[in-house]
Design a protein around this motif. Structure first.
Motif, PDB file in Angstrom:
ATOM      1  N   TRP A  71       0.831  -1.200   0.000  1.00 47.10           N
ATOM      2  CA  TRP A  71       0.000   0.000   0.000  1.00 47.10           C
ATOM      3  C   TRP A  71       0.871   1.257   0.000  1.00 47.10           C
ATOM      4  O   TRP A  71       0.623   2.196  -0.755  1.00 47.10           O
ATOM      5  N   ILE A  72       1.900   1.253   0.822  1.00 47.23           N
ATOM      6  CA  ILE A  72       2.810   2.406   0.873  1.00 47.23           C
ATOM      7  C   ILE A  72       3.486   2.600  -0.479  1.00 47.23           C
ATOM      8  O   ILE A  72       3.579   3.725  -0.981  1.00 47.23           O
ATOM      9  N   ALA A  73       3.935   1.519  -1.093  1.00 48.88           N
ATOM     10  CA  ALA A  73       4.593   1.605  -2.400  1.00 48.88           C
ATOM     11  C   ALA A  73       3.632   2.094  -3.484  1.00 48.88           C
ATOM     12  O   ALA A  73       4.009   2.910  -4.338  1.00 48.88           O
ATOM     13  N   VAL A  74       2.407   1.617  -3.464  1.00 46.33           N
ATOM     14  CA  VAL A  74       1.398   2.040  -4.449  1.00 46.33           C
ATOM     15  C   VAL A  74       1.117   3.528  -4.298  1.00 46.33           C
ATOM     16  O   VAL A  74       1.070   4.271  -5.281  1.00 46.33           O
ATOM     17  N   ARG A  75       0.933   3.971  -3.075  1.00 43.01           N
ATOM     18  CA  ARG A  75       0.665   5.402  -2.851  1.00 43.01           C
ATOM     19  C   ARG A  75       1.845   6.256  -3.292  1.00 43.01           C
ATOM     20  O   ARG A  75       1.674   7.306  -3.905  1.00 43.01           O
ATOM     21  N   ARG A  76       3.049   5.797  -3.016  1.00 49.06           N
ATOM     22  CA  ARG A  76       4.254   6.537  -3.421  1.00 49.06           C
ATOM     23  C   ARG A  76       4.333   6.628  -4.948  1.00 49.06           C
ATOM     24  O   ARG A  76       4.623   7.699  -5.500  1.00 49.06           O
ATOM     25  N   ALA A  77       4.054   5.520  -5.628  1.00 46.67           N
ATOM     26  CA  ALA A  77       4.095   5.510  -7.096  1.00 46.67           C
ATOM     27  C   ALA A  77       3.020   6.438  -7.672  1.00 46.67           C
ATOM     28  O   ALA A  77       3.270   7.156  -8.649  1.00 46.67           O
ATOM     29  N   ARG A  78       1.839   6.423  -7.082  1.00 47.65           N
ATOM     30  CA  ARG A  78       0.768   7.303  -7.554  1.00 47.65           C
ATOM     31  C   ARG A  78       1.129   8.763  -7.366  1.00 47.65           C
ATOM     32  O   ARG A  78       0.856   9.599  -8.223  1.00 47.65           O
ATOM     33  N   ARG A  79       1.730   9.094  -6.241  1.00 43.33           N
ATOM     34  CA  ARG A  79       2.138  10.484  -5.998  1.00 43.33           C
ATOM     35  C   ARG A  79       3.202  10.916  -6.993  1.00 43.33           C
ATOM     36  O   ARG A  79       3.177  12.046  -7.501  1.00 43.33           O
ATOM     37  N   ARG A  80       4.139  10.019  -7.268  1.00 47.90           N
ATOM     38  CA  ARG A  80       5.196  10.318  -8.227  1.00 47.90           C
ATOM     39  C   ARG A  80       4.587  10.571  -9.616  1.00 47.90           C
ATOM     40  O   ARG A  80       4.948  11.525 -10.294  1.00 47.90           O
ATOM     41  N   LEU A  81       3.645   9.731 -10.033  1.00 42.79           N
ATOM     42  CA  LEU A  81       2.977   9.903 -11.318  1.00 42.79           C
ATOM     43  C   LEU A  81       2.217  11.224 -11.356  1.00 42.79           C
ATOM     44  O   LEU A  81       2.274  11.957 -12.355  1.00 42.79           O
ATOM     45  N   LEU A  82       1.517  11.545 -10.294  1.00 40.46           N
ATOM     46  CA  LEU A  82       0.781  12.803 -10.224  1.00 40.46           C
ATOM     47  C   LEU A  82       1.728  13.992 -10.343  1.00 40.46           C
ATOM     48  O   LEU A  82       1.440  14.958 -11.059  1.00 40.46           O
ATOM     49  N   PHE A  83       2.870  13.911  -9.690  1.00 38.55           N
ATOM     50  CA  PHE A  83       3.864  14.983  -9.760  1.00 38.55           C
ATOM     51  C   PHE A  83       4.367  15.149 -11.195  1.00 38.55           C
ATOM     52  O   PHE A  83       4.457  16.271 -11.708  1.00 38.55           O
ATOM     53  N   VAL A  84       4.686  14.047 -11.860  1.00 36.01           N
ATOM     54  CA  VAL A  84       5.172  14.102 -13.245  1.00 36.01           C
ATOM     55  C   VAL A  84       4.109  14.712 -14.152  1.00 36.01           C
ATOM     56  O   VAL A  84       4.411  15.571 -14.988  1.00 36.01           O
ATOM     57  N   LEU A  85       2.857  14.283 -13.988  1.00 31.25           N
ATOM     58  CA  LEU A  85       1.772  14.852 -14.796  1.00 31.25           C
ATOM     59  C   LEU A  85       1.613  16.346 -14.548  1.00 31.25           C
ATOM     60  O   LEU A  85       1.392  17.121 -15.477  1.00 31.25           O
ATOM     61  N   LEU A  86       1.732  16.753 -13.306  1.00 33.21           N
ATOM     62  CA  LEU A  86       1.628  18.172 -12.973  1.00 33.21           C
ATOM     63  C   LEU A  86       2.759  18.968 -13.629  1.00 33.21           C
ATOM     64  O   LEU A  86       2.523  20.051 -14.188  1.00 33.21           O
ATOM     65  N   VAL A  87       3.962  18.435 -13.612  1.00 33.32           N
ATOM     66  CA  VAL A  87       5.094  19.111 -14.256  1.00 33.32           C
ATOM     67  C   VAL A  87       4.847  19.243 -15.755  1.00 33.32           C
ATOM     68  O   VAL A  87       5.082  20.305 -16.346  1.00 33.32           O
ATOM     69  N   ILE A  88       4.330  18.183 -16.373  1.00 33.53           N
ATOM     70  CA  ILE A  88       4.037  18.224 -17.813  1.00 33.53           C
ATOM     71  C   ILE A  88       2.989  19.297 -18.117  1.00 33.53           C
ATOM     72  O   ILE A  88       3.145  20.070 -19.069  1.00 33.53           O
ATOM     73  N   VAL A  89       1.940  19.366 -17.300  1.00 34.34           N
ATOM     74  CA  VAL A  89       0.894  20.370 -17.516  1.00 34.34           C
ATOM     75  C   VAL A  89       1.462  21.777 -17.355  1.00 34.34           C
ATOM     76  O   VAL A  89       1.180  22.662 -18.168  1.00 34.34           O
ATOM     77  N   VAL A  90       2.285  21.979 -16.337  1.00 41.70           N
ATOM     78  CA  VAL A  90       2.876  23.306 -16.115  1.00 41.70           C
ATOM     79  C   VAL A  90       3.794  23.679 -17.278  1.00 41.70           C
ATOM     80  O   VAL A  90       3.744  24.813 -17.777  1.00 41.70           O
ATOM     81  N   ALA A  92       3.644  22.557 -20.373  1.00 37.94           N
ATOM     82  CA  ALA A  92       2.811  22.800 -21.552  1.00 37.94           C
ATOM     83  C   ALA A  92       2.146  24.178 -21.463  1.00 37.94           C
ATOM     84  O   ALA A  92       2.107  24.920 -22.459  1.00 37.94           O
ATOM     85  N   ALA A  93       1.643  24.517 -20.291  1.00 42.93           N
ATOM     86  CA  ALA A  93       1.005  25.825 -20.104  1.00 42.93           C
ATOM     87  C   ALA A  93       2.031  26.946 -20.302  1.00 42.93           C
ATOM     88  O   ALA A  93       1.726  27.971 -20.927  1.00 42.93           O
TER      89      ALA A  93
END
Length: 104
Positions: A71-90, A92-93
Motif C-alpha cells: 500500500w505504501i509503495a502504491v501510494r508513493r508511485a501514484r504520488r510520483r505519477l501525479l507529480f510528473v503529470l503536474l510538471v508536464i501540464v505546467v 505545456a502551459a
C-alpha cells in the motif's frame, strides 16, 4: 475531464476507506485475515483495484488482509505519477503562454 477526475477522487477515497477498515480490524498479515462481510466491505471497483495491485491479498478463499508495505509503495508511485503529470501540464502551459506572448 472533470467528471473523470471526480470519479478518480471518489475511488481513491473508497480505497483509503477500505485500507482503514483493514487497519482497524488489525487484518494486516496472513495470520489475521478477515472476510469482506466481517469488514463490511462490498466487492466494488475500489476493492478490485486494491486486489489487482496486491494491496489486499487473499490468504485463503474468502479471507483477506492488507499488505501495508505494498500500500505504501502504491501510494508513493501514484504520488510520483501525479507529480510528473503536474510538471508536464505546467510546462505545456508555460509553452502556450510563451507562444502567445511572443506573438504580441
Amino acid at each position: 475531464m472533470g467528471s473523470t477526475a471526480a470519479a478518480a477522487a471518489v475511488i481513491a477515497a473508497r480505497e483509503r476507506g477500505i485500507v482503514q477498515r483493514f487497519r482497524d480490524a488489525n487484518a494486516t498479515d496472513a495470520l489475521r485475515t478477515q472476510t469482506l462481510d466481517q469488514l463490511g466491505i462490498r466487492n466494488g471497483v475500489a476493492l478490485r483495484r486494491l486486489r489487482r495491485s496486491e494491496v489486499i491479498r487473499e490468504a485463503h478463499p474468502g479471507a483477506y488482509y492488507l499488505d501495508e508495505p505494498v500500500w505504501i509503495a502504491v501510494r508513493r508511485a501514484r504520488r510520483r505519477l501525479l507529480f510528473v503529470l503536474l510538471v508536464i501540464v505546467v510546462l505545456a502551459a508555460a509553452g502556450v503562454f510563451s507562444g502567445v506572448m511572443s506573438q504580441k
